[in-house]
Write an enzyme that holds these catalytic residues in place. Structure first.
Site, PDB file in Angstrom:
ATOM      1  N   PRO A 275      49.874  39.017   4.657  1.00 55.70           N
ATOM      2  CG  PRO A 275      48.288  39.805   3.122  1.00 55.70           C
ATOM      3  CD  PRO A 275      49.180  38.630   3.415  1.00 55.70           C
TER       4      PRO A 275
ATOM      5  CD  GLU B 185      55.057  36.055   8.965  1.00 55.21           C
ATOM      6  OE1 GLU B 185      54.595  35.220   8.165  1.00 55.21           O
ATOM      7  OE2 GLU B 185      56.242  36.093   9.313  1.00 55.21           O
ATOM      8  NE  ARG B 186      55.380  40.559   4.759  1.00 55.06           N
ATOM      9  CZ  ARG B 186      55.674  40.325   3.506  1.00 55.06           C
ATOM     10  NH1 ARG B 186      55.030  40.971   2.551  1.00 55.06           N
ATOM     11  NH2 ARG B 186      56.599  39.448   3.186  1.00 55.06           N
TER      12      ARG B 186
ATOM     13  NE  ARG C  79      67.577  60.715  37.245  1.00 59.88           N
ATOM     14  CZ  ARG C  79      68.469  60.191  38.075  1.00 59.88           C
ATOM     15  NH1 ARG C  79      68.069  59.485  39.135  1.00 59.88           N
ATOM     16  NH2 ARG C  79      69.756  60.360  37.857  1.00 59.88           N
TER      17      ARG C  79
END
Ligand code: FAD
Length: 381
Positions: A244, A246-247, A272
């Site tokens: 969890p 890491e995610r 632009r």
């Protein structure tokens, strides 16, 4: 850059964010082009980040960390992500530190964490092998006990921070015949380590400043005291329980990139011109930007919920998998439109949205592919 006020932010975190942003703008942004050309950030930037207290921010001060929580990690990841700085592998460094925090012995924490917090030791995670990625049970790297040491043979691929890393949380088979139960994590210090070799820094589609590398181990002897947690066969459990975190980090990086890209695109279309007016004045542009802002807001609210749950210790694997899959898929959609609104300039590497577009692609692949996320989610239904 972000106009949305996350409920988890407070005054202290705002001060921390300012300091991190200043450091990134003065110490990282000017070097990014050179880092991309050489395929890795400078080693000294890790030391400088450590000196400023930007590493291991959510590790207890007792082990040399910042004594904060996941919000501090999120702030740093957001400031990097909004600027498209994907070379500095702080997320993987923190995940590596968390294996020690959550599963290491006290002696291991004291031995490694202060040096990780100072930037002396850069952390990496060695799971993936040429023949085993999603199906981690298929790894072949072996660590066989020989007296007070493990003897390691095998190779790893796609390892983030692989070139600069001084400490690898290496996933190995300690009992090759036993599948998941035979898997362990060994903390491998790489300095002057006989038999250890870093292969190529891999030439990637994006994340050009990230030293993703191959690693080779040939009769490498590592003290048995480096077995994470001190007991064999715990590797799969240790990996699964930290997913969890890491995610959630990947989802944080994803939403931060979306916020940065939308802000940059807004600026671009306002200046632009085509057919006598700014690109921003075309109805298509307005509607696209409205869609992008809405998707980004939904992602932000989902990610903020995950951040609050990590701090409270309640983020479950399924919710984290949902965030990882949905936010990174949405990141790709948003970045694609941002490139389109930039026209040809959006395809040029000197433009932020171009680099972010290329960086975004791998977010759906690493940390467990988005297909594996859907497997995890579907099993819970
Ligand atoms: C830039 C980068 C950085 C990385 N950093 C690290 C790192 O630091 N440490 C580390 O250990 N690894 C790292 N990885 C590896 C990464 O985690 C793997 O690439 C990933 O887990 C996928 O494994 P694979 O490449 O072997 O793909 P495979 O597992 O071969 O998958 C190929 C395809 O098949 C699909 N697939 C596989 N199984 C299933 C299934 N059961 N159901 C449906 N579809 C399936 C996948 O989703 C994918 O689309 C990194 C990769 C990259 C590109």
């Amino acid at each position: 850059m972000n106009t949305f006020n996350s409920a988890w932010m407070n005054e202290d975190l705002a001060i921390f964010r300012d300091a991190a942003a200043r450091f990134i703008d003065t110490q990282m942004v000017p070097h990014d082009a050179a880092w991309r050309a050489q395929q890795h950030v400078g080693r000294e930037i890790w030391r400088k980040a450590g000196e400023l207290g930007l590493l291991c921010t959510d590790v207890s001060a007792e082990y040399g960390g910042g004594g904060g929580d996941f919000r501090h990690e999120a702030v740093l990841y957001e400031e990097l992500g909004r600027r498209g700085l994907s070379g500095f592998g702080q997320g993987v460094h923190s995940i590596c530190a968390h294996y020690l925090v959550n599963h290491g012995t006290d002696e291991q924490r004291r031995r490694f964490l202060p040096r990780m917090a100072s930037g002396e030791l850069i952390g990496a995670i060695g799971m993936t092998e040429p023949a085993a990625g999603s199906d981690l049970q298929g790894i072949r790297t072996r660590a066989i006990r020989d007296g007070d040491h493990y003897v390691i043979n095998g190779s790893k691929i796609f390892i983030t921070n692989g070139y600069l890393s001084g400490l690898i949380a290496l996933v190995v088979k300690t009992s090759p015949s036993e599948g998941a139960k035979g898997t362990s994590i060994i903390m491998v210090e790489t300095a002057a380590l006989n038999g250890f070799r870093v292969g190529r820094i891999l030439d990637k589609m994006g994340m050009k400043a990230q030293d993703t590398a191959e690693l080779f181990f040939e009769d490498v002897r590592v003290p048995a005291a480096n077995l994470l947690g001190g007991a064999e066969g715990q590797g799969f459990y240790q990996l699964m329980s930290d997913l969890p975190y890491e995610r959630a980090l990947i989802a944080v990086a994803a939403v931060a990139a979306m916020e940065g890209a939308v802000a940059q695109t807004l600026q671009y279309v306002k200046q632009r011109k085509a057919f006598g007016k700014t690109i921003a004045e075309f109805q298509n542009t307005k509607f696209k930007l409205a869609e992008l802002a809405t998707k980004t807001r939904i992602a932000r609210i989902f990610v903020d919920d995950c951040i609050a749950k990590i701090v409270a210790g309640t983020l479950d694997t399924v919710s984290a998998s949902m965030a990882k899959y949905w936010v990174t898929d949405t990141q790709q959609e948003v970045l694609d439109e941002c490139v389109q609104l930039h026209g040809g300039y959006g395809y040029m590497n000197e433009y932020l949205v171009c680099r972010m577009f290329a960086d975004a692609r791998v977010q759906r692949i690493y940390g467990g592919t988005n297909e594996i996320m859907k497997e995890v989610i579907s099993r819970s239904l």
